[in-house]
Design a protein around this motif. Sequence first.
Motif, PDB file in Angstrom:
ATOM      1  N   LYS A 272       0.811  -1.172  -0.027  1.00  0.00           N
ATOM      2  CA  LYS A 272       0.036  -0.063   0.138  1.00  0.00           C
ATOM      3  C   LYS A 272       0.814   1.116  -0.078  1.00  0.00           C
ATOM      4  O   LYS A 272       0.390   2.348  -0.570  1.00  0.00           O
ATOM      5  CB  LYS A 272      -0.883  -0.003   1.151  1.00  0.00           C
ATOM      6  N   ARG A 273       2.116   1.259   0.609  1.00  0.00           N
ATOM      7  CA  ARG A 273       2.783   2.457   0.816  1.00  0.00           C
ATOM      8  C   ARG A 273       3.527   2.670  -0.746  1.00  0.00           C
ATOM      9  O   ARG A 273       3.816   3.812  -1.106  1.00  0.00           O
ATOM     10  CB  ARG A 273       3.788   2.222   1.965  1.00  0.00           C
ATOM     11  N   LYS A 274       3.764   1.516  -1.438  1.00  0.00           N
ATOM     12  CA  LYS A 274       4.728   1.568  -2.444  1.00  0.00           C
ATOM     13  C   LYS A 274       3.892   1.424  -3.922  1.00  0.00           C
ATOM     14  O   LYS A 274       4.248   1.387  -4.887  1.00  0.00           O
ATOM     15  CB  LYS A 274       5.593   0.423  -2.548  1.00  0.00           C
ATOM     16  N   GLY A 275       2.442   1.205  -3.491  1.00  0.00           N
ATOM     17  CA  GLY A 275       1.464   1.150  -4.893  1.00  0.00           C
ATOM     18  C   GLY A 275       1.647   0.089  -5.537  1.00  0.00           C
ATOM     19  O   GLY A 275       1.793  -0.230  -6.868  1.00  0.00           O
ATOM     20  N   LEU A 276       1.990  -1.061  -4.986  1.00  0.00           N
ATOM     21  CA  LEU A 276       2.393  -2.528  -5.554  1.00  0.00           C
ATOM     22  C   LEU A 276       1.036  -3.346  -5.463  1.00  0.00           C
ATOM     23  O   LEU A 276       0.166  -3.424  -4.384  1.00  0.00           O
ATOM     24  CB  LEU A 276       3.622  -2.935  -4.972  1.00  0.00           C
ATOM     25  N   LYS A 277       1.162  -4.549  -5.817  1.00  0.00           N
ATOM     26  CA  LYS A 277       0.392  -5.646  -5.772  1.00  0.00           C
ATOM     27  C   LYS A 277       0.989  -6.462  -4.525  1.00  0.00           C
ATOM     28  O   LYS A 277       2.271  -6.262  -4.430  1.00  0.00           O
ATOM     29  CB  LYS A 277       0.339  -6.655  -6.720  1.00  0.00           C
ATOM     30  N   ASP A 295      -8.217  -1.328   0.071  1.00  0.00           N
ATOM     31  CA  ASP A 295      -7.240  -0.610  -0.886  1.00  0.00           C
ATOM     32  C   ASP A 295      -5.935  -1.526  -1.033  1.00  0.00           C
ATOM     33  O   ASP A 295      -4.880  -0.788  -1.111  1.00  0.00           O
ATOM     34  CB  ASP A 295      -6.708   0.807  -0.398  1.00  0.00           C
ATOM     35  N   ASP A 342     -11.756  -1.060  -3.202  1.00  0.00           N
ATOM     36  CA  ASP A 342     -10.584  -1.199  -3.798  1.00  0.00           C
ATOM     37  C   ASP A 342      -9.631  -2.142  -3.448  1.00  0.00           C
ATOM     38  O   ASP A 342      -8.564  -2.024  -3.411  1.00  0.00           O
ATOM     39  CB  ASP A 342      -9.776   0.123  -4.074  1.00  0.00           C
TER      40      ASP A 342
END
Length: 664
Positions: A272-277, A295, A342
């Motif tokens: 979530k911090r890095k915008g990854l799966k 999210d 999300d």
Amino acid sequence: MPRSTLTAALLAAAVACGLLAPPASATSAGSAAPVVTRAALDPALVAGRGATVAFAEQEAENAVTSGTVIGPDRTAYTLPAEASGRKAVRLAPGQHVEFTLPARANAITVRYSIPDAPGGGGITAPLDVTVNGGRRTTMTLTSQYAWLYNQYPFSNDPGAGLLHPDWWITECACVPSATTPPPVIAKPFRPNHFYDEQRLLLGRTYRAGDRVRLTVPAGSKAEWTVIDLLDSELVGPPKIEPRAANVLAFGADPTGRRDSARAIDQAIAYAKRKGLKVYLPPGTYQVNRHIIVDDVTITGAGNWYTIVKGREVALPAPAPDGSVHTGVGFYGRPASEGGSRDVHLSDFAIEGDVRERIDTDQVNGIGGAMSDSTIDGLHIRHTKVGMWFDGPMANLRITNNIIVDQIADAINFHTGVSGSRVSNNFIRNTGDDALAMWSEKSANTGNTIDHNTVQTPVLANGIAVYGGTDNTISGNLVADPIREGSALQVGSRFGAEPFAGRLDITGNTTVRSGTYELNWNIGLGALWFYALERDISADIRVTGNDFLDNTYNAIMLVSEWSVKDLYAIDGVHFKDIRVDGTGASVVSARVKGSATFENVDARNVGAVGVNNCGSFGFPATGSEFSLADRGGNDGGWLAPWLLPNTITCDDRPPVVPPPAPSPW
């Protein structure tokens, strides 16, 4: 009960199930041409209905065997009745059943039953798998997740007395607690939920025409093994996600020996911090509690390769919601806390450890509230409910999942779910409604359940809609409900909000449906309208459906006797319907109200076309339920009854087993 007496009682129950008859003579040892079915029927009869799946279904009764075919039988509490197509094959130790692969495959699923332990709790037993007589693999079958007994919510103890002695018992036609002396109720009482299934990767790809043989070893401690069917599949390679938060980097154990819940939590936080799966590589991950998701996208290598598996864990004290256990599950935040958004879950399996039904327990595969989310490509088994959602929540897409061997429902939209879709899912062997929309306290609105396959729900309905506004049930295939339910139910019950707006039931097919209602001692319809707590008076359109091989009625509209003069069912419109075979009637009306019929074709009707009892007032003016003929109704089932409201009431008409369905 003494152990020896209990063992004898279990054996007697097995005899009643048709399992301990002398074995039939062995059939030819040669291979047979593969017979591929859908819901145990020629696929052409159900084309365009239900889920599109990657596997081919083959019924054991169509394969080569040295065992004994059991069934057909639709009597509840018997092994044939819970089998797909109401038939299966019983194997004694040393016997086999052999399937010819219809296409290339490297994986199989075996649906089976073996006996319970004499005192309950299940046993394990081996099953050998060979292909073309080559290398042998031994599966370890278990009955630890099968064999329930008694009244709702059921027991794992075959020797238990009645759970509710103050309930009406059909078997004695009495309320036992009000009877002097109390009746003797045979034990085990109402055994059910006999089947389980297992998957096996074969280690290589085999060709069409190769022979998969399932053999019970001579030394098996299972007195019998019942094989219902084999699904064969060509599984692709594991999916790799190189740019993702890999749970192995956070200490997850893919061997399943150590608990991986904390590592998965850490991977979620990092992603979530890095915008990854979040990526779950191939392996088995032990998780014994809920993973809270919001999210975040979590994906596996495919549901054959990535398995999240956990034990059911007793809580030290009951939770505020009444739960006394926890277990593996992926949960959105509760709606009371704003829910989750999300969330995207895909391509892994969830395996629980639920062996009893405790309705307050949150031991579901997926739970909580998830808006603007997707769930795709999961395989879920041995949880209480596959997916249970408590709204308000909106815009959830549930697609391409397999949910099997549940203690209760597969998927339930409970309270205030809107704008959501359940599509192309395959569901087998649920212990309650397979798919449900339950509008308790707040209406479910604008949802669609389409092109799903539901097979062998042991209790209740294939698809149930309890209240709600502007919902759609379309393109589904529902087969073999066992007892006290229907393929499709529209019900004002369980405290549901009223039906409003429009309900569309369009283009569905039901097969071998319309079960015996134990408490009423009558047969139901494959489609069952039930006005128990209020009128059903929305705009309901039943269009383009096929009702095949109906055990009793194709369509039933009913109210409970105690409220028969209070509630009505009005404004239901039937159009472009095909009914192929009924044990009783095309329409059974046991309520006041009305319905219209247009282009409803019926054949092989076992009793009178319309069994019209109305609300049992029998006024001189005719039935309290009227049927309007809008034309095109073929087969002679409707016109002779001097519409709109001739009384043609036979409370329990004799059942005439219909012939097998055929092309229209």
